[in-house]
Enzyme design. Structure first.
Site, mmCIF file in Angstrom:
data_model
loop_
_atom_site.group_PDB
_atom_site.id
_atom_site.type_symbol
_atom_site.label_atom_id
_atom_site.label_comp_id
_atom_site.label_asym_id
_atom_site.label_seq_id
_atom_site.Cartn_x
_atom_site.Cartn_y
_atom_site.Cartn_z
ATOM 1 N N ASN A 226 0.783 -1.319 0.028
ATOM 2 C CA ASN A 226 0.248 0.025 0.100
ATOM 3 C C ASN A 226 0.891 1.175 0.044
ATOM 4 O OD1 ASN A 226 0.647 0.549 2.768
ATOM 5 N ND2 ASN A 226 -0.293 -1.043 3.106
ATOM 6 N N ASP A 295 -4.589 -6.609 4.613
ATOM 7 C CA ASP A 295 -5.577 -7.318 5.401
ATOM 8 C C ASP A 295 -5.679 -8.573 4.885
ATOM 9 O OD1 ASP A 295 -6.768 -5.179 7.303
ATOM 10 O OD2 ASP A 295 -7.710 -4.287 5.858
ATOM 11 N N LYS A 305 8.960 -17.264 -10.338
ATOM 12 C CA LYS A 305 8.258 -16.267 -11.099
ATOM 13 C C LYS A 305 7.129 -16.672 -11.615
ATOM 14 C CE LYS A 305 9.033 -12.392 -13.922
ATOM 15 N NZ LYS A 305 9.646 -12.102 -15.382
ATOM 16 N N PHE A 339 -4.540 3.498 14.461
ATOM 17 C CA PHE A 339 -4.741 4.432 13.545
ATOM 18 C C PHE A 339 -5.809 3.940 12.798
ATOM 19 C CE2 PHE A 339 -1.421 7.745 13.319
ATOM 20 C CZ PHE A 339 -0.774 7.519 14.244
ATOM 21 N N LYS A 353 -13.829 1.056 15.104
ATOM 22 C CA LYS A 353 -12.402 0.494 15.142
ATOM 23 C C LYS A 353 -11.955 0.258 16.501
ATOM 24 C CE LYS A 353 -11.108 0.622 10.476
ATOM 25 N NZ LYS A 353 -10.587 1.497 9.489
ATOM 26 N N LYS A 357 -11.456 -3.176 18.522
ATOM 27 C CA LYS A 357 -10.006 -3.676 18.780
ATOM 28 C C LYS A 357 -9.709 -3.174 20.132
ATOM 29 C CE LYS A 357 -9.144 -2.957 13.914
ATOM 30 N NZ LYS A 357 -8.061 -3.170 12.831
HETATM 31 N N1 CTP Z 1 -4.269 -3.191 11.885
HETATM 32 C C1 CTP Z 1 -3.588 -4.179 12.270
HETATM 33 N N2 CTP Z 1 -3.699 -5.603 11.558
HETATM 34 C C2 CTP Z 1 -4.581 -5.706 10.513
HETATM 35 C C3 CTP Z 1 -5.194 -4.581 10.105
HETATM 36 C C4 CTP Z 1 -5.033 -3.407 10.720
HETATM 37 O O1 CTP Z 1 -3.036 -4.295 13.171
HETATM 38 N N3 CTP Z 1 -4.609 -6.721 9.988
HETATM 39 C C5 CTP Z 1 -4.146 -2.035 12.534
HETATM 40 C C6 CTP Z 1 -3.566 -0.790 11.814
HETATM 41 O O2 CTP Z 1 -2.185 -0.780 12.331
HETATM 42 C C7 CTP Z 1 -4.417 0.450 12.283
HETATM 43 C C8 CTP Z 1 -5.696 -0.031 12.739
HETATM 44 O O3 CTP Z 1 -5.554 -1.653 12.957
HETATM 45 O O4 CTP Z 1 -3.731 0.811 13.659
HETATM 46 C C9 CTP Z 1 -6.712 0.313 11.883
HETATM 47 O O5 CTP Z 1 -6.187 -0.229 10.475
HETATM 48 P P1 CTP Z 1 -7.082 0.060 9.008
HETATM 49 O O6 CTP Z 1 -6.460 -0.591 7.994
HETATM 50 O O7 CTP Z 1 -7.520 1.355 9.058
HETATM 51 O O8 CTP Z 1 -8.479 -0.704 9.519
HETATM 52 P P2 CTP Z 1 -8.919 -2.277 9.255
HETATM 53 O O9 CTP Z 1 -9.090 -2.919 10.438
HETATM 54 O O10 CTP Z 1 -8.257 -2.899 8.389
HETATM 55 O O11 CTP Z 1 -10.561 -2.068 8.893
HETATM 56 P P3 CTP Z 1 -11.154 -1.809 7.330
HETATM 57 O O12 CTP Z 1 -10.546 -2.595 6.541
HETATM 58 O O13 CTP Z 1 -12.499 -2.352 7.632
HETATM 59 O O14 CTP Z 1 -10.962 -0.388 7.395
#
Ligand code: CTP
Length: 421
Positions: A226, A295, A305, A339, A353, A357
């Protein structure tokens, strides 16, 4: 919007000095009293008369050219400023500010002022990327100096890249925002004050910060990741270090140099980050999860490859573990900060969130904006706890935001300690 404000505009010697004329004019039109200080280099590019005419004030170039016997010019100017704005700022003035040199009217006044300082750098792309310049800029950010990032594009030297002075309209917008958010000046000076007094409230505390983007491999040469640059997480790690903490920085893919003086652990995938964080979690006092975590990961990671075959290729993905949610379940004494990068319904998603969490704080930002969030040096965030909004921080440097986040973490450590007592 700038009526009653006195701005000292420092102009240094780069080709972008010509844009300072438009900047000076716009600030004056917005109602500010503008006092211009030019370096000798700046006068090579644009005349003092131009700035004198636009500002309707005398222009200063020489520390020893004392025109009014009743005052000492550089002290008088330094004291009169509500804001010190350097535009364009060359690599040289940035270095002089970082090291506290005072060898001309501008650098001397900058040392003498207690006003907030805003710096708009402009230089060649390689100069801007040079570690010395980046390090000096970080030093300034850590002192609360507000950076107006240069733009990207064709530079006067012929290169294309980052280093072009931000447009005068944009700089004026930043100045107006700065004054519009009255509380920020106080907040910045509080942080700076704490640092100057060498207060180290996190001495003896262990802080884990995650930063950057995790990488999920498809095959040995391809991966999913990302836009995270790591800047926000690095700023948090540096702030925690400055406040005396022992910092472990667990970083995925990043685009900038990590801070010095922290224990750096490099990871690639979400699973790697999960393992590294979970191992250290039991002894941590604060965990800040600034990383942009993938995610999903490919179900199959090809060992060799992949060769192209059919017209369509389906890539099957499976869920990664949620690191923050796992920490939320295991949490004991730790202050847990997450975050939330959102493009819409920021507050609703952030609060959701935070609860899901089990975080103590969540730092939310709108990543659909161009001037804040991913890859930029600045950010605009809202910080929430279980009871809702704790603080809304208008556009400012990631370093200033990082310091504030750590201050809020400290408040929560203190509450924990008081609760135990
Ligand atoms: N985070 C994490 N592990 C994951 C996904 C996210 O620890 N697998 C943490 C990120 O570091 C951040 C927070 O969760 O502090 C929110 O991340 P974000 O990507 O905004 O949220 P998601 O939980 O992925 O939710 P969504 O995809 O529904 O926005």
């Amino acid at each position: 919007m700038l009526h009653g404000k006195t701005i000292v505009l420092g102009i240094t010697g780069g080709i972008a000095a010509y844009k300072a004329a438009a900047l000076c004019s716009k600030l004056t039109q917005a109602g500010a009293t503008v006092h211009v200080i030019m370096t000798k280099g700046a006068t090579q590019f644009i005349s003092e008369l131009t700035l004198q005419t636009l500002s309707r004030q005398p222009v200063y170039t020489d520390t020893f050219d004392e025109r009014d016997p009743s005052v000492v010019s550089h002290i008088h100017l330094a004291d009169s400023a509500d804001l010190f704005l350097i535009a364009p700022a060359t690599a040289n003035i940035i270095a002089k500010m970082a090291y506290g040199l005072a060898d001309d009217m501008l650098s001397t006044s900058l040392l003498a002022t207690t006003a907030p300082i805003m710096v708009a750098p402009a230089m060649n792309v390689h100069m801007y990327a040079h570690p010395a310049v980046q390090q000096n800029m970080n030093t300034l950010r850590e002192r609360g100096v507000f950076m107006v990032e240069p733009g990207e594009g064709l530079l006067a030297c012929g290169y294309v890249g980052k280093g072009r002075l931000a447009e005068p309209e944009y700089i004026v917008e930043q100045v107006e925002r700065f004054f519009a958010d009255g509380s920020r000046g106080d907040r910045l000076s509080n942080v700076v004050g704490a640092l100057q007094e060498q207060q180290k409230p996190l001495t003896g505390r262990a802080v884990i910060v995650t930063a950057g983007g995790t990488v999920e491999r498809i095959d040995p040469v391809r991966y999913i990741t990302n836009d995270s640059s790591g800047k926000m997480g690095f700023a948090v790690a540096a702030a925690a270090r400055d406040m005396g903490a022992t910092v472990t920085l667990i970083a995925g893919q990043t685009q900038v140099e990590p801070p010095e003086g922290v224990h750096l652990v490099r990871v690639e995938s979400t699973q790697d980050m999960y393992d590294a964080v979970l191992e250290l979690f039991p002894t941590a006092d604060v965990v800040v999860k600034a990383a942009a975590v993938a995610d999903y990961k490919p179900v199959i990671r090809a060992e060799q490859k992949m060769k192209k075959t059919a017209d369509r290729l389906m890539l099957e993905l499976e869920r990664n573990p949620d690191i923050l949610a796992t920490l939320g379940k295991q949490k004991q004494q730790q202050v847990l900060i997450g975050f939330a990068a959102e493009t819409n319904d920021v507050e609703r998603y952030a609060m959701d969130k935070l609860r899901r969490k089990n975080c103590d704080l969540i730092v939310a930002n709108d990543v659909s904006r161009d001037d804040a969030g991913f890859r930029t040096d600045n950010n605009e965030v809202q910080i929430y706890d279980r009871n809702g909004l704790v603080e809304s921080i208008a556009l400012t440097s990631k370093s200033a935001i990082a310091h504030r986040i750590m201050e809020l973490a400290i408040e929560r450590i203190v509450q924990e300690v008081q609760a135990v007592e």
